[in-house]
Design a protein around this motif. Structure first.
Motif, PDB file in Angstrom:
ATOM      1  N   MET A   1       0.856  -1.208   0.000  1.00 21.52           N
ATOM      2  CA  MET A   1       0.000   0.000   0.000  1.00 21.52           C
ATOM      3  C   MET A   1       0.881   1.244   0.000  1.00 21.52           C
ATOM      4  O   MET A   1       1.886   1.285   0.699  1.00 21.52           O
ATOM      5  CB  MET A   1      -0.909   0.009   1.240  1.00 21.52           C
ATOM      6  CG  MET A   1      -1.879  -1.186   1.276  1.00 21.52           C
ATOM      7  SD  MET A   1      -2.949  -1.162   2.704  1.00 21.52           S
ATOM      8  CE  MET A   1      -3.952   0.224   2.310  1.00 21.52           C
ATOM      9  N   VAL A   2       0.466   2.234  -0.844  1.00 20.65           N
ATOM     10  CA  VAL A   2       1.223   3.499  -0.935  1.00 20.65           C
ATOM     11  C   VAL A   2       0.286   4.658  -0.684  1.00 20.65           C
ATOM     12  O   VAL A   2      -0.936   4.558  -0.847  1.00 20.65           O
ATOM     13  CB  VAL A   2       1.895   3.662  -2.304  1.00 20.65           C
ATOM     14  CG1 VAL A   2       2.917   2.556  -2.563  1.00 20.65           C
ATOM     15  CG2 VAL A   2       0.839   3.673  -3.418  1.00 20.65           C
ATOM     16  N   VAL A   3       0.904   5.744  -0.283  1.00 17.23           N
ATOM     17  CA  VAL A   3       0.087   6.950  -0.047  1.00 17.23           C
ATOM     18  C   VAL A   3       0.503   8.112  -0.939  1.00 17.23           C
ATOM     19  O   VAL A   3      -0.236   9.091  -1.097  1.00 17.23           O
ATOM     20  CB  VAL A   3       0.169   7.369   1.439  1.00 17.23           C
ATOM     21  CG1 VAL A   3      -0.425   6.308   2.347  1.00 17.23           C
ATOM     22  CG2 VAL A   3       1.614   7.652   1.834  1.00 17.23           C
ATOM     23  N   GLN A   4       1.712   7.989  -1.540  1.00 17.51           N
ATOM     24  CA  GLN A   4       2.168   9.112  -2.375  1.00 17.51           C
ATOM     25  C   GLN A   4       1.388   9.204  -3.690  1.00 17.51           C
ATOM     26  O   GLN A   4       1.144  10.300  -4.185  1.00 17.51           O
ATOM     27  CB  GLN A   4       3.666   8.940  -2.692  1.00 17.51           C
ATOM     28  CG  GLN A   4       4.581   9.135  -1.500  1.00 17.51           C
ATOM     29  CD  GLN A   4       4.601  10.592  -1.064  1.00 17.51           C
ATOM     30  OE1 GLN A   4       4.092  11.481  -1.744  1.00 17.51           O
ATOM     31  NE2 GLN A   4       5.151  10.833   0.123  1.00 17.51           N
ATOM     32  N   HIS A   5       1.039   8.126  -4.261  1.00 18.93           N
ATOM     33  CA  HIS A   5       0.311   8.134  -5.532  1.00 18.93           C
ATOM     34  C   HIS A   5      -0.960   7.312  -5.417  1.00 18.93           C
ATOM     35  O   HIS A   5      -0.882   6.080  -5.292  1.00 18.93           O
ATOM     36  CB  HIS A   5       1.190   7.551  -6.658  1.00 18.93           C
ATOM     37  CG  HIS A   5       2.369   8.381  -6.970  1.00 18.93           C
ATOM     38  ND1 HIS A   5       3.585   8.236  -6.273  1.00 18.93           N
ATOM     39  CD2 HIS A   5       2.571   9.381  -7.867  1.00 18.93           C
ATOM     40  CE1 HIS A   5       4.456   9.095  -6.748  1.00 18.93           C
ATOM     41  NE2 HIS A   5       3.862   9.815  -7.721  1.00 18.93           N
ATOM     42  N   ASN A   6      -2.106   8.020  -5.459  1.00 16.88           N
ATOM     43  CA  ASN A   6      -3.405   7.341  -5.441  1.00 16.88           C
ATOM     44  C   ASN A   6      -3.880   7.215  -6.881  1.00 16.88           C
ATOM     45  O   ASN A   6      -4.565   8.080  -7.425  1.00 16.88           O
ATOM     46  CB  ASN A   6      -4.399   8.130  -4.590  1.00 16.88           C
ATOM     47  CG  ASN A   6      -5.703   7.377  -4.387  1.00 16.88           C
ATOM     48  OD1 ASN A   6      -5.979   6.365  -5.040  1.00 16.88           O
ATOM     49  ND2 ASN A   6      -6.520   7.855  -3.459  1.00 16.88           N
ATOM     50  N   MET A   7      -3.444   6.161  -7.559  1.00 15.07           N
ATOM     51  CA  MET A   7      -3.701   6.025  -8.987  1.00 15.07           C
ATOM     52  C   MET A   7      -5.186   5.855  -9.288  1.00 15.07           C
ATOM     53  O   MET A   7      -5.678   6.284 -10.328  1.00 15.07           O
ATOM     54  CB  MET A   7      -2.909   4.840  -9.545  1.00 15.07           C
ATOM     55  CG  MET A   7      -1.394   5.040  -9.430  1.00 15.07           C
ATOM     56  SD  MET A   7      -0.841   6.644 -10.089  1.00 15.07           S
ATOM     57  CE  MET A   7      -1.374   6.519 -11.772  1.00 15.07           C
ATOM     58  N   GLN A   8      -5.903   5.209  -8.376  1.00 15.61           N
ATOM     59  CA  GLN A   8      -7.350   5.077  -8.613  1.00 15.61           C
ATOM     60  C   GLN A   8      -8.030   6.442  -8.668  1.00 15.61           C
ATOM     61  O   GLN A   8      -8.851   6.717  -9.533  1.00 15.61           O
ATOM     62  CB  GLN A   8      -7.975   4.214  -7.508  1.00 15.61           C
ATOM     63  CG  GLN A   8      -7.576   2.753  -7.551  1.00 15.61           C
ATOM     64  CD  GLN A   8      -8.247   1.960  -6.459  1.00 15.61           C
ATOM     65  OE1 GLN A   8      -9.044   2.503  -5.689  1.00 15.61           O
ATOM     66  NE2 GLN A   8      -7.945   0.669  -6.387  1.00 15.61           N
ATOM     67  N   ALA A   9      -7.617   7.289  -7.719  1.00 16.38           N
ATOM     68  CA  ALA A   9      -8.212   8.635  -7.701  1.00 16.38           C
ATOM     69  C   ALA A   9      -7.783   9.450  -8.916  1.00 16.38           C
ATOM     70  O   ALA A   9      -8.572  10.195  -9.503  1.00 16.38           O
ATOM     71  CB  ALA A   9      -7.796   9.353  -6.411  1.00 16.38           C
ATOM     72  N   ALA A  10      -6.475   9.264  -9.295  1.00 11.60           N
ATOM     73  CA  ALA A  10      -5.980  10.008 -10.465  1.00 11.60           C
ATOM     74  C   ALA A  10      -6.733   9.602 -11.731  1.00 11.60           C
ATOM     75  O   ALA A  10      -7.116  10.425 -12.561  1.00 11.60           O
ATOM     76  CB  ALA A  10      -4.473   9.769 -10.622  1.00 11.60           C
ATOM     77  N   ASN A  11      -6.959   8.286 -11.860  1.00 11.37           N
ATOM     78  CA  ASN A  11      -7.679   7.796 -13.048  1.00 11.37           C
ATOM     79  C   ASN A  11      -9.117   8.284 -13.060  1.00 11.37           C
ATOM     80  O   ASN A  11      -9.638   8.731 -14.084  1.00 11.37           O
ATOM     81  CB  ASN A  11      -7.625   6.268 -13.067  1.00 11.37           C
ATOM     82  CG  ASN A  11      -8.291   5.701 -14.308  1.00 11.37           C
ATOM     83  OD1 ASN A  11      -9.467   5.350 -14.270  1.00 11.37           O
ATOM     84  ND2 ASN A  11      -7.527   5.616 -15.401  1.00 11.37           N
ATOM     85  N   ALA A  12      -9.747   8.219 -11.904  1.00  7.48           N
ATOM     86  CA  ALA A  12     -11.142   8.685 -11.804  1.00  7.48           C
ATOM     87  C   ALA A  12     -11.230  10.186 -12.090  1.00  7.48           C
ATOM     88  O   ALA A  12     -12.155  10.661 -12.756  1.00  7.48           O
ATOM     89  CB  ALA A  12     -11.705   8.362 -10.422  1.00  7.48           C
TER      90      ALA A  12
END
Length: 504
Positions: A1-12
């Motif tokens: 798990m990472v917190v620097q890059h929220n790719m799901q949120a970025a894609n959405a």
């Protein structure tokens, strides 16, 4: 798990931005009603649409131009309606003035009304205008026009030669004929012997070899020919006798003979000089021209008028009087003093000249040049999109009735005025007909322009206008996608919250 890059949120978030952009475009299209609001919407479609808009607006203006042209033409034609009415009244007055029952006072009153009508025709011509353009006044500059030729009511053939002259040939006259000239009745009197001699000499008949002429009396025509003398010829002791010079019946031409008796018979057939034939009655023909030798009376050879009865005149006197009446009839409307009448051989009118054929120099009038303007009835800079309207000046001078006079003693002036007014009516009719033809053409032009505008607008609409039903489908789709995107973005932002449980 990472917190620097929220790719799901970025894609959405990225997809939500795409949907929001599409939603904004749909909103713009639905709000404006146009599918193409900027070049980026459809570069090729924008080019085609603007080209069509240029044509549509040009054609709309052209249709308005044509409608303005119809209004101008109707204004001119309406004014000419009144000119027609005035000319018809003038014709009625001229016919009245030509009647012999009128007194001098009557004709003066008629003349007064004719003058007033003529002045009103000039006023209508001077003042009729449309949008500051004088329609019946003509254009700047002047031109000289030839008026129509008139026959003064004489029986004969009138021919316009097309070069500013006309030829009038009277019906043949002979002794005993009745003829009306200038409102007076005349009887064609007899021809004197001197008239015949002058006629023959004028047409080349002389006492010289091969000179010929003929005399017709009743159904019989005799042709005479002058034969030169034929000398006697002696051959081998025998003599062939010739004949004397002189006039012989051409049907019984002189021949040589071998006996003196026959020679005497031949010479006995010889006639006297051509002048002696003038004592005979009949129709004399020489060089293709004829002269009637009548025996009703002998007109005074010094003036062509019988001494005892002035209504009895010679043929050539009748020609002289006819020529003078032709001049009066053709001087109507002549503002340039150009009208003149001579015999066809260019000799002056005289009691002892002419053969009933006359050369008429037509009356002339100096008038304003023809008004000409073009109606632009197309969207392109093409000269075929021009419809030219030509309107002649319609004043009294142009119509050939300037200074029209119907006031004389015997009504002759009124008689001649009828022909002049008839020509004026014909000219106004021709101008009105021309204007009517232009108006009909313009109405067809307007119908065609409106039809082209309608169909071109329909084509431009298909390119540029928004299909509201179709666009509402896209808008609804994008609206749902935007709501879904917002929900997914919220969910994606919550997914990283599980990291906190690891830090406790």
């Amino acid at each position: 798990m990472v917190v620097q890059h929220n790719m799901q949120a970025a894609n959405a978030n990225r997809m939500l931005n795409v949907t929001t952009g599409q939603q904004a475009k749909s909103t713009e299209k639905l709000s404006s009603g146009y599918r193409i609001n900027r070049a980026a919407d459809d570069a090729a479609g924008l080019t085609i649409s603007e080209k069509m808009r240029k044509q549509i607006r040009g054609l709309d203006r052209a249709s308005t131009n044509a409608q303005d042209g119809v209004s101008a033409v109707q204004t001119a034609e309406g004014a000419l309606t009144e000119v027609h009415s005035m000319l018809q009244r003038m014709n009625e007055l001229a016919t009245q003035a030509a009647n012999g029952t009128n007194s001098t006072t009557d004709r003066k009153a008629i003349q007064d009304e004719v003058d007033q009508l003529s002045t009103e025709i000039d006023r209508v011509s001077e003042t009729t205008k449309f949008n500051e353009t004088y329609l019946l006044k003509g254009d700047q500059g002047t031109k000289t026009i030839n008026l129509e030729a008139h026959d003064a009511g004489l029986k004969g053939t009138l021919t316009n030669n097309g070069d500013g002259t006309a030829t009038f040939t009277m019906d043949a006259l002979k002794g005993g004929d009745k003829i009306s000239i200038g409102g007076k009745q005349y009887t064609i009197g007899g021809t004197t012997e001197q008239d015949v001699k002058d006629f023959l000499k004028k047409n080349g008949v002389e006492d010289k070899a091969d000179s010929t002429f003929s005399i017709t009396s009743g159904n019989k025509t005799v042709t005479y020919k002058y034969y030169a003398a034929k000398a006697d010829v002696a051959t081998g002791g025998n003599t062939t006798y010739g004949y004397d010079a002189g006039w012989y019946n051409e049907a019984d031409a002189p021949t040589t003979s071998t006996t003196t008796g026959d020679q005497a018979t031949v010479n006995a057939k010889k006639k006297d000089s051509y002048e002696a034939f003038a004592t005979q009655s009949g129709t004399f023909t020489a060089a293709g021209k004829t002269l009637e030798k009548a025996t009703i009376t002998d007109a005074n050879p010094t003036d062509g008028v019988d001494d005892k009865d002035s209504t009895v005149i010679s043929v050539q006197k009748a020609y002289e009087l006819a020529g003078k009446e032709l001049l009066k009839a053709n001087q109507i409307g002549d503002t340039e003093g150009h009208a003149s009448v001579k015999n066809a051989d260019d000799s002056d009118l005289a009691y002892n000249a002419g053969n009933g054929s006359f050369k008429i120099n037509l009356a002339q009038a100096k008038v304003a040049s023809t008004l000409s303007f073009n109606l632009h009835v197309g969207a392109d800079a093409d000269l075929t999109n021009k419809i030219q309207v030509n309107i002649d000046a319609m004043d009294s001078a142009s119509l050939g009735i300037k200074g029209l006079n119907v006031n004389d003693k015997n009504g002759t002036a009124g008689t001649y005025a009828i022909d002049a007014i008839s020509d004026a009516i014909s000219k106004v009719s021709s101008q009105r007909s021309s204007l009517g033809a232009v108006q009909n053409r313009l109405e067809h032009t307007i119908n065609n322009l409106d039809n082209v505008v309608e169909n071109t607008t329909s084509a431009e609409s298909r390119i540029r206008d928004t299909d509201m039903a179709k666009e509402m489908v896209n808008y609804s789709k994008n609206n749902i996608l935007a709501q879904a995107g917002q929900s997914m973005l919220a969910q994606a932002n919550q997914s990283n919250q599980g990291v906190l449980s690891l830090l406790q």
